[in-house]
Design a protein around this motif. Structure first.
Motif, PDB file in Angstrom:
ATOM      1  N   LEU A 252      -3.729  -7.260   4.542  1.00  0.00           N
ATOM      2  CA  LEU A 252      -3.570  -6.541   3.278  1.00  0.00           C
ATOM      3  C   LEU A 252      -3.618  -7.540   2.125  1.00  0.00           C
ATOM      4  CD1 LEU A 252      -0.383  -4.569   4.415  1.00  0.00           C
ATOM      5  CD2 LEU A 252      -2.693  -3.599   4.295  1.00  0.00           C
ATOM      6  N   PRO A 253      -4.018  -7.142   0.915  1.00  0.00           N
ATOM      7  CA  PRO A 253      -4.609  -5.870   0.501  1.00  0.00           C
ATOM      8  C   PRO A 253      -6.131  -5.858   0.613  1.00  0.00           C
ATOM      9  CG  PRO A 253      -4.208  -7.179  -1.441  1.00  0.00           C
ATOM     10  CD  PRO A 253      -3.743  -8.006  -0.263  1.00  0.00           C
ATOM     11  N   SER A 288      -3.596  -0.873  -6.340  1.00  0.00           N
ATOM     12  CA  SER A 288      -2.186  -1.039  -6.683  1.00  0.00           C
ATOM     13  C   SER A 288      -1.610   0.138  -7.449  1.00  0.00           C
ATOM     14  CB  SER A 288      -1.995  -2.319  -7.506  1.00  0.00           C
ATOM     15  OG  SER A 288      -2.683  -2.230  -8.739  1.00  0.00           O
ATOM     16  N   THR A 293      -0.912   4.045  -1.503  1.00  0.00           N
ATOM     17  CA  THR A 293      -1.026   2.675  -0.984  1.00  0.00           C
ATOM     18  C   THR A 293       0.297   2.213  -0.394  1.00  0.00           C
ATOM     19  OG1 THR A 293      -2.797   2.040  -2.511  1.00  0.00           O
ATOM     20  CG2 THR A 293      -1.410   0.271  -1.664  1.00  0.00           C
ATOM     21  N   TYR A 294       1.369   2.395  -1.121  1.00  0.00           N
ATOM     22  CA  TYR A 294       2.672   1.894  -0.692  1.00  0.00           C
ATOM     23  C   TYR A 294       3.256   2.777   0.405  1.00  0.00           C
ATOM     24  CZ  TYR A 294       1.717  -0.611  -4.932  1.00  0.00           C
ATOM     25  OH  TYR A 294       1.102  -1.377  -5.884  1.00  0.00           O
ATOM     26  N   VAL A 297       1.404   1.560   3.550  1.00  0.00           N
ATOM     27  CA  VAL A 297       1.875   0.258   4.029  1.00  0.00           C
ATOM     28  C   VAL A 297       3.278   0.377   4.610  1.00  0.00           C
ATOM     29  CG1 VAL A 297       2.503  -2.081   3.302  1.00  0.00           C
ATOM     30  CG2 VAL A 297       0.366  -1.044   2.491  1.00  0.00           C
ATOM     31  N   ARG A 298       4.122   1.164   3.987  1.00  0.00           N
ATOM     32  CA  ARG A 298       5.494   1.341   4.487  1.00  0.00           C
ATOM     33  C   ARG A 298       5.485   1.957   5.884  1.00  0.00           C
ATOM     34  NH1 ARG A 298       6.950   3.869   0.484  1.00  0.00           N
ATOM     35  NH2 ARG A 298       7.587   2.041  -0.738  1.00  0.00           N
ATOM     36  N   LEU A 301       3.651  -0.657   8.523  1.00  0.00           N
ATOM     37  CA  LEU A 301       4.489  -1.807   8.842  1.00  0.00           C
ATOM     38  C   LEU A 301       5.773  -1.370   9.532  1.00  0.00           C
ATOM     39  CD1 LEU A 301       4.084  -4.163   5.742  1.00  0.00           C
ATOM     40  CD2 LEU A 301       2.784  -4.128   7.886  1.00  0.00           C
ATOM     41  N   ILE A 315       1.243 -10.080   7.245  1.00  0.00           N
ATOM     42  CA  ILE A 315       0.626  -9.102   6.345  1.00  0.00           C
ATOM     43  C   ILE A 315      -0.661  -9.615   5.713  1.00  0.00           C
ATOM     44  CG2 ILE A 315       2.837  -7.981   5.887  1.00  0.00           C
ATOM     45  CD1 ILE A 315       2.767  -9.331   3.082  1.00  0.00           C
ATOM     46  N   MET A 331       0.820  -6.139  -5.424  1.00  0.00           N
ATOM     47  CA  MET A 331       0.795  -5.579  -4.071  1.00  0.00           C
ATOM     48  C   MET A 331       1.417  -6.509  -3.046  1.00  0.00           C
ATOM     49  SD  MET A 331      -2.703  -3.296  -3.696  1.00  0.00           S
ATOM     50  CE  MET A 331      -3.870  -4.381  -4.505  1.00  0.00           C
ATOM     51  N   GLU A 334       5.159  -6.516  -3.171  1.00  0.00           N
ATOM     52  CA  GLU A 334       5.757  -5.295  -2.649  1.00  0.00           C
ATOM     53  C   GLU A 334       5.560  -5.198  -1.138  1.00  0.00           C
ATOM     54  OE1 GLU A 334       7.833  -1.666  -2.579  1.00  0.00           O
ATOM     55  OE2 GLU A 334       7.790  -3.407  -3.916  1.00  0.00           O
ATOM     56  N   PHE A 335       4.395  -5.586  -0.650  1.00  0.00           N
ATOM     57  CA  PHE A 335       4.158  -5.531   0.792  1.00  0.00           C
ATOM     58  C   PHE A 335       5.093  -6.494   1.529  1.00  0.00           C
ATOM     59  CE2 PHE A 335      -0.611  -4.491  -0.101  1.00  0.00           C
ATOM     60  CZ  PHE A 335      -0.237  -3.253  -0.590  1.00  0.00           C
TER      61      PHE A 335
END
Length: 529
Positions: A252-253, A288, A293-294, A297-298, A301, A315, A331, A334-335
């Motif tokens: 990512l990203p 972003s 997107t988030y 990823v949440r 992961l 990541i 990003m 946050e990731f």
């Protein structure tokens, strides 16, 4: 020359002692208790194949036996071991099963090379009388297998583990996702945890069918497939039995086209991207500004962390060439926070250190300026995995006319020496700031285990000694000699390896791939023993 002179990696301390050698006899046993028993079973399995001896596992010991002992009083670290061989037997001592496992790898190299075969009764199993005390320089000694560009089955990954562990490599980084494919199952979650109704099952239904295509590769197209979550657990369980930690990576990203093709909501226009087979990099990105997107990823992961036994979650973060800098930093920060929130230690390629990372996040250096990585190690407490491309990238060609491999790294072609003649403690990095060393194998041109092994070996063996042995005990000329002696063991195991022309090999690789070993002049004829 006795077998103590041929050990790889070179132990910290080796001393021949007065007295007769130890001969493993048909009545020999292996003594072990408690947590030492599984390691003893592995040793017995290895020795039975070549000797034909029964080698039962027992609790007591008598003259002529091999003993494995765990003791809290043993000092030297969790992977250290001591090995004592006399005419009366061989004894391994350590404080952990990992230490015993490492000692077993040394013990197997003390036997004649025929111990690696499966033709009982052809050898005399003699070990010189010796005292060995040994411990690794670095805790993390890894290989990376890119299963995204071309898929490797569960059994093939296990075969790779079997070969790497004899050189005390103890980490396997699986590059599970990229532009060309998505290789790990992610379950669809209920509506409560999936407000955007992201079709996670499409990641493998669509992305699992992807693969890279390179005209010069043999065959041109990589292999399709994916791991179920149970497959991934199976790989980890097998790896753990061989003292190997599995590190999964979701890149990512950037490197995300397979995800963009599987989940339309990850694209600003809501339209799924077409799957791609190109080997080009740096042209895809997450967005972003999209809440999806988030959310994505949440969930990804979170599910991956839940099935990952080890402490690390990688990541990616590399080559996001079309991601604006501010968006990239937003990003990856946050990731990294999301990854750390799973309870895992986050790992990323060195580009991701441009953002503020959680304390203790691991930086894997592969390319570019090392100075910011050193600064982050000093100020942010970030341990470093050293993977500089010119010293560790195992996908690089041995010669320009090689049918397998890449050649983008300056300084090539590359053989064993570039992977041996370097010190990970460079650019101001100190040993205590270095978690370890990893050799990545990218698979744009790799299509099966034999092609992979041919690129890996002997260069991965160079990296194994760099990561295990202290700088003060390493010598390139001596290592070249020991590599040559290792050829018979590798051939007996059926391992494909590149026969570096400046090495005097004790046996040849039994790999029939056409033109696999091009003829080229040695660059290393001046290396002195």
């Amino acid at each position: 020359m006795n077998t103590t002179d041929n050990l790889i990696p070179r132990p910290s301390h080796v001393a021949l002692v007065d007295g007769s050698a130890f001969t493993l006899a048909p009545a020999a046993r292996i003594a072990a208790n408690g947590s030492a028993v599984p390691v003893a079973e592995q040793l017995a399995s290895l020795l039975r194949g070549a000797t034909g001896f029964e080698l039962p596992i027992v609790e007591d010991t008598r003259p002529g036996d091999i003993s494995l002992e765990l003791t809290d009083t043993f000092d030297g670290g969790p992977e250290a071991y001591a090995l004592s061989v006399t005419v009366g037997g061989a004894g391994l001592t350590a404080s952990t099963a990992a230490g015993l496992f490492n000692g077993v790898q040394t013990l197997r190299q003390l036997f004649p090379a025929a111990i690696e075969g499966s033709n009982p009764g052809v050898g005399t199993w003699v070990i010189p009388a010796v005292e060995i005390a040994d411990a690794p320089r670095f805790a993390y000694r890894g290989l990376m297998l890119d299963v995204a560009r071309s898929f490797f089955t569960v059994e093939e990954v296990k075969e790779q583990i079997d070969v790497m562990t004899q050189f005390k490599l103890n980490a396997l980084h699986l590059h599970l996702t990229d532009d060309q494919a998505w290789r790990i199952e992610i379950h669809d979650s209920g509506s409560a945890g999936n407000p955007s109704w992201l079709p996670y099952a499409n990641l493998t239904a669509i992305g699992g069918q992807g693969a890279v295509e390179v005209p010069t590769a043999r065959p041109a197209r990589g292999r399709e497939g994916f791991y179920t979550q149970q497959d991934f657990k199976d790989i980890q369980a097998y790896a753990a039995s061989k003292n190997v930690l599995v590190v999964p990576e979701i890149d990512l990203p950037g490197h995300v086209n397979a995800a963009l093709a599987a989940i339309p909501q990850l694209n600003p226009d809501g339209q799924a991207k077409p799957m791609s087979t190109t080997a080009e990099v740096g042209w895809s990105t997450l967005n972003s500004d999209l809440p999806a997107t988030y959310e994505f990823v949440r969930e990804v992961l979170g599910q991956l962390a839940a099935i990952t036994v080890g402490p690390y979650l990688h990541i990616g973060g590399d080559e996001a060439l079309v991601t604006g800098h501010e968006n990239y930093v937003t990003m990856v920060q946050e990731f990294a926070r999301i990854a750390a929130g799973t309870g895992k230690t986050v790992v990323g390629w060195n580009e991701y250190s441009a953002g503020a990372l959680p304390h203790g996040a691991v930086i894997q250096f592969w390319h570019g300026d090392l100075a910011p990585v050193v600064q982050q190690a000093e100020s942010g407490g970030s341990p470093v995995i050293m993977s500089p491309a010119a010293n560790t990238y195992l996908d690089q060609k041995y010669a320009p006319d090689s049918p397998v491999g890449l050649e983008w790294v300056e300084g090539g072609p590359f053989t064993w020496a570039e992977y041996y003649n370097w010190d990970p403690a460079q650019g101001g990095l100190k040993d205590h700031q270095i978690l370890g060393v990893e050799g990545p194998l990218w698979t744009e041109t790799v299509r099966d285990n034999q092609q992979a092994q041919w690129l890996l070996y002997p260069r991965a063996i160079s990296l194994a000694e760099v990561a295990w042995s202290g700088q003060e005990v390493r010598n390139a000329g001596d290592f070249r000699r020991r590599l040559g002696a290792l050829g018979e063991r590798l051939a007996s195991q059926g391992v494909a390896f590149q026969e570096a022309p400046d090495v005097e090999w004790s046996a040849t690789s039994n790999w029939p791939f056409p033109d696999a070993t091009p003829s080229f002049p040695s660059k290393y004829g001046t290396i002195e023993a």
